[in-house]
Each structure stands twice: as C-alpha cells, then as structure tokens.
Design an enzyme around this catalytic site. Structure first.
Site, short mmCIF file in Angstrom:
data_model
loop_
_atom_site.label_atom_id
_atom_site.label_comp_id
_atom_site.label_asym_id
_atom_site.label_seq_id
_atom_site.Cartn_x
_atom_site.Cartn_y
_atom_site.Cartn_z
N TYR A 131 81.46 109.63 81.95
CA TYR A 131 82.15 110.75 82.29
C TYR A 131 82.09 111.93 81.24
O TYR A 131 82.43 113.05 81.45
CB TYR A 131 83.81 110.57 82.66
CG TYR A 131 83.71 109.74 84.04
CD1 TYR A 131 83.32 108.52 84.04
CD2 TYR A 131 84.34 110.48 84.92
CE1 TYR A 131 83.68 108.04 85.43
CE2 TYR A 131 84.49 109.83 86.17
CZ TYR A 131 84.17 108.69 86.38
OH TYR A 131 84.18 107.88 87.76
N LYS A 178 81.42 95.38 80.07
CA LYS A 178 80.08 95.03 80.36
C LYS A 178 79.61 94.74 79.08
O LYS A 178 78.21 95.24 78.82
CB LYS A 178 79.51 95.83 81.22
CG LYS A 178 78.18 95.22 81.69
CD LYS A 178 78.43 94.31 83.21
CE LYS A 178 77.31 93.77 83.51
NZ LYS A 178 77.27 92.76 84.42
N ASP A 211 82.33 92.37 85.97
CA ASP A 211 82.01 91.93 87.50
C ASP A 211 82.97 90.94 87.82
O ASP A 211 83.27 90.45 88.76
CB ASP A 211 80.40 91.63 87.63
CG ASP A 211 79.58 91.01 86.40
OD1 ASP A 211 80.29 91.47 85.03
OD2 ASP A 211 78.80 90.55 86.23
N ASP A 235 87.45 103.38 86.87
CA ASP A 235 87.47 104.28 88.02
C ASP A 235 87.15 103.09 89.45
O ASP A 235 87.96 103.36 90.44
CB ASP A 235 86.37 105.17 88.17
CG ASP A 235 86.13 106.19 89.47
OD1 ASP A 235 87.16 106.24 89.92
OD2 ASP A 235 85.11 106.77 89.61
#
Ligand code: NAD
Length: 492
Positions: A131, A178, A211, A235
């Site tokens: 972002y 991640k 995930d 988000d």
C-alpha cells in the site's frame, strides 16, 4: 448519559451511500446525549472531479489537524481522476498506523457460525506494505510494486495489538504473515512479533501463515482473539472476518495513529444503493461506538452499542441486506432512516442475550517508543555493513545465452556476473529456461575475498551495460552484521 465535555469531530459524509450512513450515525450519537461540535468536511469523488488529485482538500486536512478525530463515510476514487485512493491518502497523511476491525457475533444476525462465539479483532498495519503504492513499469509489459516493511512500522502496530490485548483482558495474539516466502519483509514483521511477545507474558503469542489463517477462519473462527498482520493480508482477512459475522453492513473499523483517529465502516460507497434509503447503517454506527470509546465516552458507547443489539435482537427493524440473509421479507425491510429511528428508540435498553465475549474495542494507549535498536540513532552506527554487489534489471529480447555472454563481457575484475534470473528464478548458468517476459536480472558480485566494489566501479559497470542494453533498475546487495540483506533466486 449527559457528557461533561464537548467534543470536536470532523465528519466527512463521503460518496455514494456515505451521506446516508453518516447522517444515521450522527443522529444516534446526538440522541445518546453526547455533545459534539461537528466540522463537516469534504473528501472523495467530487474533490477529484474538481481537479484536486489527492481527493482530500486542504480545508479538510486543517479540520482534522484541529479536531484529531474523524467520522467518515466511504470515499470513491472515480476512474480517470487521480491515481490514489483518498482513503489511503487520509490514512497516510495522518499516519494512522493501526487499522482495527472487530468481528463479533451479533444477536439477531444469523450466520453459519452463530453460537460459536466469534469475537475477534483484526489489527492491520495501515501505512506500509504494498500500500505504499510505489509502482514502476519496468518494461511496457512488466509492472513492479515495492513491498515496504520497516522495523519501526512493524513495532508500532504489533505493540498496539499487544497493548489492546492487555487492556481488554484478551489472552491470545496471532501474528499472520507470509514469512515462509517473503523472508525479508513478512519475515521482519514476524521477527519483531517474536521479539516483542515476551514483554507480554500473560498473552499467548502465536504465529500462523496467512493462508492457514484464511483456512482456519472458515473452519473454526472462534479460536481467534486478536490477529495482527501486514497491510494487504489484513485487508483481505478482515473482509473475510466481516463475512463470518453478517457481512459488510455490520463491519466497523477505526484507524488509530499517535495523533489522529479516523472511524469508518469497512464497506465502500455501494453506488447502486446511493440515495435510496435502503443501506444498513450498522457498520458506521458501530464505528461511531469505537469513536465514542476513543473520546472517553464509555457510558454513551455502551448505550449505543446496546441499542444496536436490542434492535437486531428484536427483529423489529430489519434492513434489506439482513432480510436477504435470513430469507426475510425484502419488500418490507426497514429503511436506513427507519432502522436508525429504531436504534434511537432503543437507547437505554439492554439486550436479553448480549453477544458473548468482550467486544469492547477501546483504544490501546499510544505505544511509547521504547529504546529498541530501531529507534536509537547510535545503534545504526554499530551495525556492520558490507557491499557485496549489485543486481541490475534489464529489458532484453536476446536469448539467455547471448545476454549472459554480453553481461559477462561487461563485468570487470571488481564485479563478476554470478547469475541471470527471470522473475526470481535462476536461468543462467544452468539449463532452466522459463517463459521469457523480456526482463532479466543480472547479479554482479565482488569476487570471493575481494574488496567491496567502489561507487566508481558500480557506475562504470552500469555505463558498460547501458551502452548495449536497456537497464531499468539497480539494487545494492548489502550484508548487515554478516547477514545477507537480499534473497537468493529459486534454483540457486
Ligand atoms: P462496497 O462495499 O461499496 O459494496 C459492495 C456490496 O456490498 C454492495 O453492492 C452491497 O451489496 C454490499 N454492501 C456494502 N455496504 C453495505 C451496507 N452498509 N449495507 C448493506 N449492504 C452493503 O464495495 P465496492 O462496490 O467494491 O466499492 C464501491 C466504491 O467504494 C469503490 O469506489 C471503492 O473504491 C470504494 N471503497 C471505499 C472504501 C472506504 O471508503 N473505506 C472501502 C471500500 C471501497
């Protein structure tokens, strides 16, 4: 219920359904007896159309600097006007680094998980990551977006999450990253989390790969308490979390910084419902509850929250979105105004079955910078650095073998060609040749045991490459305290 203090709040009605939901939230706050001087300010589509490419005019910025508290409707970025979202601009201008999104089971809002006691808060880093919006086309058809994660940015939001847990008596903070793939960015966020966790011994720290968090949200969401995560992860999973407890019509949020806090619904401007008096204002009313707690109006916040619970529980005023979910009568669903009237009529009542869990999202105290190495100027001087080489990104139509031979010829004694990679995979030396996108990285390193390359040697290398090829980007390869500050290619 009468407040002792008057508050000043900037209210931004916003676009699409924004004016309807903000009007509803303002009416409820006033009916609850909280004394607010509203400063109405503009941002969003109309501002872009007038030619202000930020979408946030200076009068609005001035108002926020005065009031430091904002209640805002959704803002639209009209296609073809401006490049940046006015929402993202507001969050960045006022460094509201923690985006807090509670997701709690609500009475009268049936979901697949009803009865399981879902009551979590997502704390999303709000300023950094992809972002930061730093994008470059490297060739006419290869785009690149820089993912920026800083230690300081990570510390601020992770401390915020732990402080929130401590303050609300929550027992677990899950860090979702991640880090297994992006070791230097998501991995930094995870390391900061692990370093900070021992300062909060009463709180169970947990790290999960993002995930798996998505998977666990769908399977058993009640196991989560507070989830802290980077911007893009946050988000996505916070919208997922809203879906677990009734959808966007109910999802509230607060953006907290050291100085300014901005309260808004998670949903957007829902243009197809604009001006029809049908949208569900609960999300913004519950965001206003978070705002009241931020202002120290805890009794009024509880009153408004209870009135929402009573309204939902009674089923007397059901908005279209909820009627659709419950198979109810959409034709005769409550209007935005009718639902707001019902909430106001229920001020002072208590729900028979309040939601389980805490759900009291009070602001964590502003994290005070601690003397961590990231903040102490002299600490930077103690870190040893070594320049190992450079990565040079090149647009090329040549075959890999010809390109590599050319780059080898361009290399000199100070910097030898080590590898050629394509989108992170080594294709030279070796046999692997993936599908070419006409964009390669040549990695040039100082010979083993050799001196660090000088600035002049790097510039001379770029000059030799630039004479024959179109280079698009250069990255320094640095080691800090003996640790490589760059990744190896797949296949290396
Ligand atoms: P959206 O959230 O506006 O709407 C998607 C759908 O969700 C709607 O069509 C509707 O079915 C449902 N919905 C949303 N809010 C609801 C509510 N309060 N009650 C009942 N149903 C509701 O998402 P979008 O259509 O992707 O975005 C529209 C515009 O909003 C875009 O310009 C986008 O950039 C902007 N946006 C702004 C914000 C913000 O200001 N924070 C957030 C998201 C999107």
């Amino acid at each position: 219920m009468t407040a002792a203090q008057r508050h000043r709040v900037t209210v931004i009605p916003g676009d699409g359904v924004g004016p309807e939901v903000t009007r509803s939230a303002v009416r409820v706050i006033e009916a609850a007896g909280v004394a607010v001087d509203w400063e109405e300010a503009e941002a969003g589509a109309e501002v872009f159309r007038r030619g202000d490419s930020s979408g946030v005019p200076s009068e609005t910025r001035d108002s926020i600097e005065r009031t430091r508290v904002v209640l805002k409707g959704p803002l639209e970025t009209p296609i073809g006007f401006g490049e940046k979202s006015a929402n993202v601009t507001l969050r960045k201008l006022f460094e509201t680094y923690a985006n807090v999104r509670p997701a709690r089971e609500l009475p009268g809002v049936p979901t697949r998980y009803a009865g399981e006691g879902v009551d979590m808060v997502i704390v999303r880093e709000n300023v950094e990551d992809l972002y930061a919006g730093i994008e470059h086309m490297q060739t006419p058809d290869v785009g690149q977006c820089l993912k920026i994660i800083s230690r300081k940015g990570s510390e601020k939001v992770i401390r915020y999450a732990f402080e929130l847990a401590r303050r609300e008596g929550r027992t677990k903070v899950t860090c979702a990253t991640k880090a297994n793939i992006m070791k230097l960015t998501e991995g930094l966020f995870k390391r900061v989390f692990e370093e900070m966790a021992p300062e909060y011994p009463e709180i169970e720290p947990e790290h999960l790969i993002i995930d798996n968090v998505a998977h666990q949200f769908a399977k058993a969401p009640a196991q989560f308490d507070i989830v802290v995560t980077t911007n893009l992860n946050g988000d996505i999973i916070s919208d997922l979390a809203s879906g677990l407890v009734g959808g966007l019509g109910f999802a509230a949020s607060g953006n907290y910084g050291a100085e300014v806090a901005i309260f808004e619904a998670v949903h957007g401007s829902a243009p197809k419902y604009a001006g029809r008096d049908v949208i569900n204002p609960t999300a913004l009313i519950l965001s206003a509850v978070m705002m009241l707690r931020h202002l120290g109006e805890h009794a009024a916040a509880d009153t408004v929250e209870n009135a929402v619970f009573v309204t939902l529980e009674s089923g007397a005023a059901v908005t279209q979105d909820l009627a659709r979910q419950t198979g109810g009568d959409i034709e005769h669903a409550a209007s935005t105004t009718g639902y707001t009237d019902a909430v106001i009529a229920n001020l002072g009542r208590r729900p028979a079955n309040p939601p389980r869990g805490r759900g009291h999202v009070r602001p964590a105290q502003s994290p005070t910078p601690r003397p961590a190495w990231s903040y102490a100027a002299d600490a930077y001087g103690r870190i040893s650095r070594r320049l190992v080489g450079v990565d040079v990104m090149i647009e090329s139509d040549l075959s890999v073998a010809v390109l590599a031979a050319d780059l080898e010829a361009a290399a000199g004694p100070a910097l030898r060609l080590e590898t050629v990679t394509s989108r992170g995979t080594k294709i030279w030396p070796g046999e692997v040749v993936g599908d070419s996108v006409r964009w390669y990285t040549g990695r040039f390193v100082a010979p083993d045991g050799g001196a660090e390359p000088s600035e002049g040697e790097i510039l001379a290398l770029l000059g030799r490459i630039g004479a024959r090829h179109r280079w698009t980007q250069v990255e320094r390869l640095q080691a800090f305290d003996g640790q490589d500050g760059f990744t190896k290619a797949a296949g290396e």
